[in-house]
Scaffold this motif. Structure first.
Motif, short mmCIF file in Angstrom:
data_model
loop_
_atom_site.label_atom_id
_atom_site.label_comp_id
_atom_site.label_asym_id
_atom_site.label_seq_id
_atom_site.Cartn_x
_atom_site.Cartn_y
_atom_site.Cartn_z
N ASP A 183 34.98 44.95 39.55
CA ASP A 183 35.07 43.48 38.78
C ASP A 183 35.22 43.36 37.41
O ASP A 183 35.55 42.43 36.42
CB ASP A 183 34.13 42.99 38.84
N LEU A 235 30.78 54.94 46.05
CA LEU A 235 30.27 53.48 46.14
C LEU A 235 28.77 54.89 46.67
O LEU A 235 28.92 55.97 46.74
CB LEU A 235 29.80 53.11 47.57
N GLY A 245 23.72 51.97 49.25
CA GLY A 245 24.37 50.88 50.42
C GLY A 245 25.28 50.72 50.99
O GLY A 245 24.73 52.25 51.90
N ASP A 246 25.96 50.11 51.22
CA ASP A 246 26.33 50.03 52.74
C ASP A 246 27.63 50.99 52.35
O ASP A 246 28.61 50.84 50.78
CB ASP A 246 27.07 49.08 52.82
N ALA A 279 32.94 45.41 47.90
CA ALA A 279 31.73 45.52 47.16
C ALA A 279 31.00 46.45 45.80
O ALA A 279 30.58 47.27 45.83
CB ALA A 279 31.25 46.71 48.20
N ASN A 280 32.28 45.81 44.51
CA ASN A 280 32.38 46.22 43.49
C ASN A 280 32.68 48.31 43.10
O ASN A 280 30.93 48.30 42.88
CB ASN A 280 31.08 45.78 42.30
N PRO A 281 33.14 48.60 43.53
CA PRO A 281 32.99 50.06 43.93
C PRO A 281 33.70 50.31 42.58
O PRO A 281 33.76 49.70 41.11
CB PRO A 281 33.98 50.46 44.64
N LEU A 282 33.04 52.31 42.44
CA LEU A 282 33.55 52.42 40.77
C LEU A 282 34.81 52.84 41.14
O LEU A 282 35.14 54.13 41.88
CB LEU A 282 32.91 53.36 40.50
#
Lengths: 213, 234
Positions: free
Chosen positions: A8, A72, A76-77, A51-54
């Motif tokens: 994001d 990730l 979560g998934d 999925a808003n990963p880093l």
């Protein structure tokens, strides 16, 4: 330089972000022939990018992508649990202390130092976030390269053959390995910390109450 | 102390009870305040917290989530963060921070963003009054427990949200069961890994996964819990 950027926040680095997704298309679609989906604009993205990963990204002197990988949390998934259970003995790997690392990608012609810097970035993430392991999905032929960089994975399983071969493996976060990765990347301890703090904020002392007006 | 807390958390059956348990964490963790706030994939929210009702109301009235650096830094992210890494310099943020401190929130804080299945998100926070040195040694000593307990509270909240059955059914894969069975029989890690023809790192990760699913503080508890739930046959 290394940057740690959540999806994001990628919009703040348009050139870096676009060149990363273009390089991913080149590596995973064109070169490795993986079954990935390309967009009309020539980039490769999948559901986990939404999925808003880093991302850990190497930015070169011109602001372009030199290499990257994607993290990730396994609570979560994740790609491993959704698609690669046949390579993990059927074990759904889930823990606050284990993050998934996927899409390890290098820009065409990237020097070995960039691979080392990315491994260093992964190590910094793990050590700073109290992780025990990272579980990764990667091109099986990278195993030797990872090992040569001083931090090889434990392979859980491999599917496919030749350039199609995909492995799932574990990296253990061991502080003792950090100096070796710094050396291979040609980065000092201070610079690596600086890069990390620039992305995540430095520990700033809380302001002391004023003594008097 | 946290061991028995986790045991009790296991037996929680309603969101009301969960609220009491989050409040009790204040003493268990020895902090001023504890906040657990969850947003599920459909946007439904649940919160359990120890802040004063006046502060909560004021926060909502002023819509402080807009500028709260903790919310800004943690929402939909997943790395734990000490509040000292956040930027409190903006004038409005400084005012908000001053009000928060005046309302007894504390001058120090540590927040754990949590990513659950299917886009579920939660934020777990502890805060208190301490010098930077005191807080640094507190978080360094307790960070592992903070990460664990925050995720266990979240697992319990998810379980209660799913509802239906009161008995929590944990399903382990055959490999996880194998790993725990070896330990239950008294094998050490090296022997267990050798017997299962896997590396010790692989064994550690399988045990860690099983431990998390069983909501156990450590391996010994994971084995005990798996045995008591009839998941292991030895």
């Amino acid at each position: 330089m290394l940057r740690y950027i959540y999806a994001d926040d990628l919009h703040r680095f348009p050139r870096l972000a676009r060149s990363m997704f273009v390089d991913r298309a080149t590596q995973f679609h064109d070169r490795l022939g993986w079954d990935v989906t390309l967009r009309d604009d020539g980039t490769e993205r999948d559901a986990y990018d939404d999925a808003n990963p880093l991302y850990v990204i190497w930015e070169d002197a011109t602001g372009r992508h030199g290499g990257s990988m994607r993290f990730l949390p396994t609570t979560g998934d994740t790609m491993v649990n959704d698609h690669f259970l046949h390579l993990t003995d059927g074990v759904e790997i889930k823990s606050p202390f284990i993050w998934e690392c996927t899409r390890f990608c290098l820009a065409p012609g990237a020097p070995a130092q960039i691979s080392a810097a990315l491994m260093l970035g992964g190590m910094e993430l793990g050590l700073n976030n109290h992780l025990s392991h990272s579980v990764g999905v990667f091109d099986a032929r990278m195993v030797r390269i990872y090992a040569r960089l001083g931090w090889g994975p434990t392979i859980l399983g491999t599917a496919g053959q030749g350039r199609d071969a995909t492995s799932v493996g574990l990296w253990a976060f061991e502080p003792a390995l950090r100096p070796r990765l710094l050396a291979r990347a040609g980065v000092s301890d201070e610079i690596s910390r600086h890069w990390y703090d620039r992305s995540f904020g430095a520990l700033t002392p809380t302001s002391k109450p004023a003594l008097s007006a | 102390m946290l061991d028995s807390y986790i045991e009790q958390l296991q037996r929680v059956e309603t969101l009301g009870e969960l609220n009491d348990h989050v409040v009790a964490l204040r003493d268990t963790l020895d902090v001023e305040h504890v906040v657990y706030h969850s947003v599920n994939s459909t946007g439904e929210q649940y919160a359990a917290l120890t802040y004063s009702p006046e502060w909560v109301q004021h926060y909502l009235d002023e819509d402080y989530a807009r500028l709260d650096p903790v919310v800004q830094a943690c929402y939909q992210r997943f790395h734990p963060i000490d509040w000292k890494r956040l930027d409190w310099t903006n004038k409005n943020v400084r005012n908000f921070h001053g009000e928060a401190i005046d309302s007894g929130i504390g001058n120090q804080g540590f927040s754990v963003p949590i990513r659950g299945p299917s886009g579920q998100f939660a934020l777990f926070t502890v805060s208190g009054n301490a010098s930077d040195d005191q807080w640094a040694s507190y978080t360094e000593e307790h960070v592992r427990n903070l990460l664990l307990v925050s995720h266990f509270v979240n697992q319990k909240a998810l379980e209660l949200e799913r509802g239906t059955d009161k008995v929590k059914v944990v399903s382990l894969s055959p490999r996880e069961t194998d790993a725990l069975t070896m330990l239950a029989m008294g094998f050490n890690r090296a022997q267990a890994a050798d017997s299962l023809s896997i590396s010790e790192h692989t064994l550690r990760v399988y045990i860690e996964s099983a431990r998390f699913k069983l909501t156990a503080m450590n391996t010994t508890h994971a084995v005990a819990r798996a045995l008591s739930q009839g998941l292991l046959i030895i």
